[in-house]
Motif scaffolding. Structure first.
Motif, PDB file in Angstrom:
ATOM      1  N   LYS A 171      -6.331 -44.404 -10.068  1.00  0.00           N
ATOM      2  CA  LYS A 171      -6.239 -45.650  -9.299  1.00  0.00           C
ATOM      3  C   LYS A 171      -5.738 -45.370  -7.869  1.00  0.00           C
ATOM      4  N   MET A 172      -4.741 -44.482  -7.763  1.00  0.00           N
ATOM      5  CA  MET A 172      -4.156 -44.176  -6.458  1.00  0.00           C
ATOM      6  C   MET A 172      -4.858 -42.985  -5.788  1.00  0.00           C
ATOM      7  N   LEU A 203      -4.731 -39.868  -6.591  1.00  0.00           N
ATOM      8  CA  LEU A 203      -3.759 -38.785  -6.435  1.00  0.00           C
ATOM      9  C   LEU A 203      -4.142 -37.572  -7.270  1.00  0.00           C
ATOM     10  N   VAL A 240      -1.662 -43.302 -19.476  1.00  0.00           N
ATOM     11  CA  VAL A 240      -1.020 -44.054 -18.382  1.00  0.00           C
ATOM     12  C   VAL A 240      -1.017 -43.228 -17.091  1.00  0.00           C
ATOM     13  N   VAL A 241      -0.601 -41.962 -17.217  1.00  0.00           N
ATOM     14  CA  VAL A 241      -0.543 -41.103 -16.028  1.00  0.00           C
ATOM     15  C   VAL A 241      -1.947 -40.920 -15.444  1.00  0.00           C
ATOM     16  N   GLU A 275      -4.533 -42.872 -15.641  1.00  0.00           N
ATOM     17  CA  GLU A 275      -5.055 -44.098 -15.018  1.00  0.00           C
ATOM     18  C   GLU A 275      -4.461 -44.339 -13.645  1.00  0.00           C
ATOM     19  N   VAL A 276      -3.147 -44.155 -13.525  1.00  0.00           N
ATOM     20  CA  VAL A 276      -2.546 -44.464 -12.219  1.00  0.00           C
ATOM     21  C   VAL A 276      -2.905 -43.378 -11.195  1.00  0.00           C
ATOM     22  N   MET A 277      -3.064 -42.139 -11.635  1.00  0.00           N
ATOM     23  CA  MET A 277      -3.464 -41.084 -10.695  1.00  0.00           C
ATOM     24  C   MET A 277      -4.866 -41.361 -10.150  1.00  0.00           C
ATOM     25  N   TYR A 299      -4.353 -31.047 -15.034  1.00  0.00           N
ATOM     26  CA  TYR A 299      -4.217 -31.930 -13.878  1.00  0.00           C
ATOM     27  C   TYR A 299      -4.756 -31.224 -12.645  1.00  0.00           C
ATOM     28  N   TYR A 316      -5.355 -31.919  -8.373  1.00  0.00           N
ATOM     29  CA  TYR A 316      -5.138 -32.809  -7.235  1.00  0.00           C
ATOM     30  C   TYR A 316      -6.462 -33.388  -6.782  1.00  0.00           C
TER      31      TYR A 316
END
Lengths: 271, 271
Positions: free
Chosen positions: B54-55, B57, B47-48, B50-52, B72, B74
């Protein structure tokens, strides 16, 4: 505009709050980011607030009014402070660190982001309830720590220089007596660097007699500003302090032991 | 051990990843933290991730093997880099910043954590695919930026000093010619500070002729180490560079215009 699930919004909101500690963030920002209703974003924030409290990772405060919003501040438990201070004491209590002149080499610690971040959380937490405008430090070694504390408090850093620099414009300089060596030294600060009537916290890596802190107080007076707190990583407790104010430290240095290792232990709760 | 919901785990995992960029984190850490199965934690991380993405980030990479885990890093989009560079150019192109000697006062920018963080994300992203051991800077003004880049790359910072300091133990010093002023200057580094055969990135606030960067290359050679990248906030493009290597910058300074304002614009994509 893609839709986001609650899970996804919570991840992004958490990231944003962690990166902007102690700053008031208007909910509109998140509503626009996710094209979501205020009630939706508010519910997301409740989840983040609850788990941060449960895990003692921080607090989310609600600020009401027109310029209101939410504000995330770091928190740290007493046990975590003790664990970190013990760990740091062990790292430092190593005779290999002693360099000629009976100094303890600590640059590796001061320039390690994971250590600096944890130390900064401890120091920032001590001042987070105060109304701080700037974090002040004197070049050089304490700059990363002071920068992290400034970041966690949501304010700018001020670096006081040992001499005049051409790129700083007009500066104000003061002389001060280094308490431990009894030498007169100079510190200076650009006139552009600080607004009148500011509340400052002084952060440094090592405190001996406190002469530097007294110098900072004098220098800030020239800017009609005041020092309202002092935080250091290592407090040399063998030296008598000339300053009587409160200050916080993380570990204490008591000199070099008979086995040749520095004697370092966690600061007992003056904090 | 309290139970955690997916939402709660995602918030805590996000915080942990943001605070430990470019470091390999074993999933066991999260499994222990939440008393949860590996499959549960893996689904949280999806989940984390995918949204990172998508945005835009950041990215979460999976590293396999015994010492594997997730990492992770940036990321930042081209548009965000341009927006930030434009914003910074506007802040800097102000005649009030010019101090005697035609220098531009930039300390307020360099000591503002929200600006420093964004600049550091841009610079770190340029080197995140390299195998970096240290970020190196020369005291004083670039230290917060270099520290943030080191943090984002998951490595330690090295601060080269302008002179010998008693607390550093034995040091290696070199002389170098400041390219713009043609003066001979000294820089020194503690022998304890850096392992042989290290890959370093040099980060500084301002690049003129590049003399300092050449000095850093020479100094690192004394430690049998190499410079593999250079990143600066502001590149003075009025000065001919003596160094031919690639470097990245965020904005370019072209001198002072007829209206008395500094001429500053975003760096066109050499990056």
């Amino acid at each position: 505009m893609p839709k986001f699930s609650r899970n996804q919004r919570i991840s992004v909101i958490t990231k944003y709050l962690i990166e902007n500690p102690n700053k008031v963030i208007n909910l509109n920002q998140f509503m626009n980011m996710f094209n979501a209703a205020k009630s939706t974003v508010s519910e997301d924030i409740v989840v983040v607030r609850e788990v941060m409290q449960k895990m003692r990772l921080g607090n989310i405060e609600t600020i009401s009014g027109a310029s209101g919003g939410i504000k995330y501040t770091y928190s740290i438990s007493k046990e975590e402070i003790e664990d970190f201070s013990d760990k740091l004491s062990n790292i430092l209590a190593d005779k290999k660190r002693i360099v000629p002149g009976e100094f303890v080499y600590i640059s590796d610690i001061l320039f390690d982001p994971s250590i600096v971040h944890q130390a900064a959380v401890i120091l920032a937490t001590a001042f987070v309830k105060e109304d701080i405008d700037y974090v002040v430090t004197v070049e050089t070694k304490g700059i990363p720590l002071a920068y992290e504390v400034a970041k966690l408090l949501g304010v700018n850093l001020i670096i006081v220089r040992r001499g005049n620099k051409v790129t700083e414009g007009p500066t104000v300089s003061i002389n001060y007596v280094s308490g431990s060596s009894n030498r007169i030294q100079t510190m200076s600060l650009s006139k552009k660097s600080i607004e009148k009537n500011s509340n400052c916290v002084f952060i440094d890596d090592f405190m001996k007699a406190g002469g530097t802190a007294i110098g900072i107080i004098d220098l800030l007076k020239e800017f009609e500003s005041q020092l309202i707190g002092i935080g250091v990583l290592i407090d040399n407790v063998k030296t008598n302090k000339k300053i009587l104010q409160n200050y916080v430290s993380i570990v204490e240095f008591e000199g070099i032991g008979e086995d040749g290792n520095p004697i370092i232990s966690k600061t007992i709760d003056k904090n």
